[in-house]
Scaffold this active site. Structure first.
Site, PDB file in Angstrom:
ATOM      1  N   SER A  98      57.839 -24.679 -16.852  1.00 57.66           N
ATOM      2  CA  SER A  98      56.606 -24.935 -16.126  1.00 57.66           C
ATOM      3  C   SER A  98      56.889 -25.152 -14.658  1.00 57.66           C
ATOM      4  CB  SER A  98      55.916 -26.172 -16.684  1.00 57.66           C
ATOM      5  OG  SER A  98      56.666 -27.309 -16.300  1.00 57.66           O
ATOM      6  N   LYS A  99      55.834 -24.978 -13.890  1.00 58.83           N
ATOM      7  CA  LYS A  99      55.899 -25.102 -12.444  1.00 58.83           C
ATOM      8  C   LYS A  99      56.367 -26.495 -12.030  1.00 58.83           C
ATOM      9  CE  LYS A  99      53.289 -23.038  -8.828  1.00 58.83           C
ATOM     10  NZ  LYS A  99      52.199 -22.339  -8.349  1.00 58.83           N
ATOM     11  N   ARG A 100      56.017 -27.483 -12.849  1.00 62.39           N
ATOM     12  CA  ARG A 100      56.341 -28.854 -12.485  1.00 62.39           C
ATOM     13  C   ARG A 100      57.838 -29.078 -12.326  1.00 62.39           C
ATOM     14  NH1 ARG A 100      54.526 -31.621 -16.840  1.00 62.39           N
ATOM     15  NH2 ARG A 100      53.243 -29.863 -17.437  1.00 62.39           N
TER      16      ARG A 100
END
Ligand code: GLU
Length: 477
Positions: free
Chosen positions: A254-256
């Site tokens: 994920s982008k996080r």
């Protein structure tokens, strides 16, 4: 067309190309090239609320930069267009009508309040949330009443309520879903636009897609899709779901936790060759477990049979290592071209191509990502700061004699070129008796701020005569 292999990459233009999508695009492309089939690009843009300006252009240019050329898709290419779903609404309308007539879909007039209430009740009972089927069996008169009242409605798929569905996936093999896990999917939203599921199935059929190769997150949609194929009386394509991409902690990538957009990787100085090679190995392994592949080599080696079942960890350390290998083993001129963007961004201009490449060559042997390439040029374009240790080297009697000798001779020379620098190096040894460790490191330190670095003629050429003299003077006590 029936026996032709036709695969598609069907992104929704959300603004950037996710590395997972790059892998999907790559595997589709590779499979088409391997078997002599067609690679189709279809833009799935029916969700107008998610529309992002420039997203399609960005997608097209990223695919082009990666060398993943499509045979059919936006533009002039192909006989099965339009390849933008937003231009195919009429086609979908026709098929929705057919589903309603066949009793495979129904109009649902439940309001969002109704749906929220339904979900809350299900949650309170600890149940999975799904549509409760309230409108599945409305009578003709009930439907007409809603329509006369101009009540807004969606169209839902009438999924069987019991039993199960089993299908074969090229990667997952035999897969079974009980029907009661499958929702009565909305096919047409209240704004009249189709959802992904309807448009995707209709287009895969009309475009003659033989293999659906996509991420595992779509596996649970297959029952709905197969239900649609059957409702229409169409032969479904072969299904092939690629393993999930994971963060090192095994959560879904994920982008996080870091970059996921291909352009972010490019901007950080990863080469497109590295990204393709790296992504190719995220979920596929070569017969000989070889690690380095060019795109043409992948086109030959790829096979669906070698796609892994288990998720693949996106290991940035490995990506860095691989990029370093590509930086060092690719033709210097090519790396020089890649590096130019970074030099331009930093405002560093080195007009002499030979010296520019020498600098890039020094840098590429010490870095893994091209965004660090300009570090090695920085000493030419900013003030030098000397540490206490540096000063010890610069301030010895021999260094001071050396600098004075160079200042005098450079000021007296008609020009400063490679020949003169080499001659002065020789004369420093002959006339001053300064050589080796006492010669090169102090000169380089005074001019470049480090005992190691480019060749002295290169350093002096890039600095130019005035700055060379200034820097030597600056090194005098
Ligand atoms: N538009 C879907 C996506 O973003 C395509 C999924 C599929 O390939 O069916 O990713």
């Amino acid at each position: 067309m029936s026996n032709e292999i036709r695969v598609r990459f069907a992104p929704s233009p959300t603004g950037y190309l996710h590395v997972g999508s790059l892998r999907t695009a790559l595997y589709n492309y590779l499979y088409a090239r391997k078997v002599g089939g067609k690679f189709i690009l279809r833009i799935e843009d029916t969700d107008r609320t998610r529309y992002v300006d420039g997203a399609v252009e960005n997608l097209l240019s990223t695919l082009e930069a990666m060398g993943l050329e499509f045979d059919e898709g936006p533009g002039e290419k192909g006989d099965f267009g339009p390849y933008f779903q937003s231009e195919r609404t009429e086609i979908y309308n026709k098929y929705v009508k057919e589903l309603l007539e066949k009793g495979k879909a129904y109009k649902c007039f439940c309001t969002s309040d109704d749906l929220n209430k339904m979900r809350d009740e299900q949650k309170a009972k600890g149940m999975d949330t799904k549509y409760n089927g309230h409108c599945r069996n409305l009578s003709k008169s009930e439907i007409n009443e809603h329509l006369t009242n101009k009540d807004s409605f969606v169209i839902r798929l009438k999924i069987p309520q019991d039993g199960e569905i089993t299908f074969f996936d090229v990667v997952r093999e035999k897969v079974t879903f009980p029907w009661d896990m499958v929702d009565d999917q909305v096919l047409v939203k209240s704004d009249g636009f189709p959802t992904y599921h309807l448009a995707n199935v209709v287009d895969d059929h009309l475009m003659g897609i033989s293999h659906v190769i996509r991420g595992e997150e779509w596996l649970s949609s297959v029952p709905k899709h197969l239900f649609l194929y059957e409702a229409f009386g169409w032969k479904p394509p072969k299904m092939c779901h690629l393993p999930l991409l994971l963060n090192p902690d095994k959560s879904k990538l994920s982008k996080r936790q870091g970059d996921v957009a291909v352009e972010d990787f490019i901007n950080k100085g990863y080469l497109s060759e590295t990204l393709l090679n790296f992504v190719a190995l995220l979920g596929w392994h070569a017969p000989d477990n070889e690690e380095f592949y060019t795109l043409p080599e992948l086109e030959k080696a790829f096979s669906l049979k070698r796609i892994n079942k288990s998720g693949s960890v996106f290991d940035v350390e490995k990506l860095n290592w691989m990029n370093g290998q590509y930086l060092r083993n690719t033709d210097l001129k090519i790396i020089g071209e890649y590096a130019r963007t970074f030099f331009n961004k930093a405002g560093y201009n080195i007009p002499n191509e030979k010296h520019y490449l020498e600098l890039v060559d020094i840098a590429r042997n010490r870095i893994n990502k091209l965004d660090e390439v300009t570090e090695f040029a920085k000493p030419f374009f900013s003030e030098l700061n000397f540490s206490e240790e540096d000063k010890l080297i610069l301030e010895t009697e021999s260094s001071q004699t050396l600098f004075k000798f160079w200042i005098k001779n450079i000021e007296e020379a008609p020009v400063l070129n490679e020949e003169i620098v080499n001659e002065l190096l020789k004369r420093s040894a002959q006339e001053l008796g300064i050589k080796g460790k006492n010669l090169y490191p102090p000169l380089r330190l005074a001019l470049y701020g480090s005992e190691h670095g480019p060749e002295l003629p290169t350093i002096m050429d890039i600095l130019e005569r005035g700055k060379v003299v200034d820097r030597f003077k600056n090194a005098l006590k």
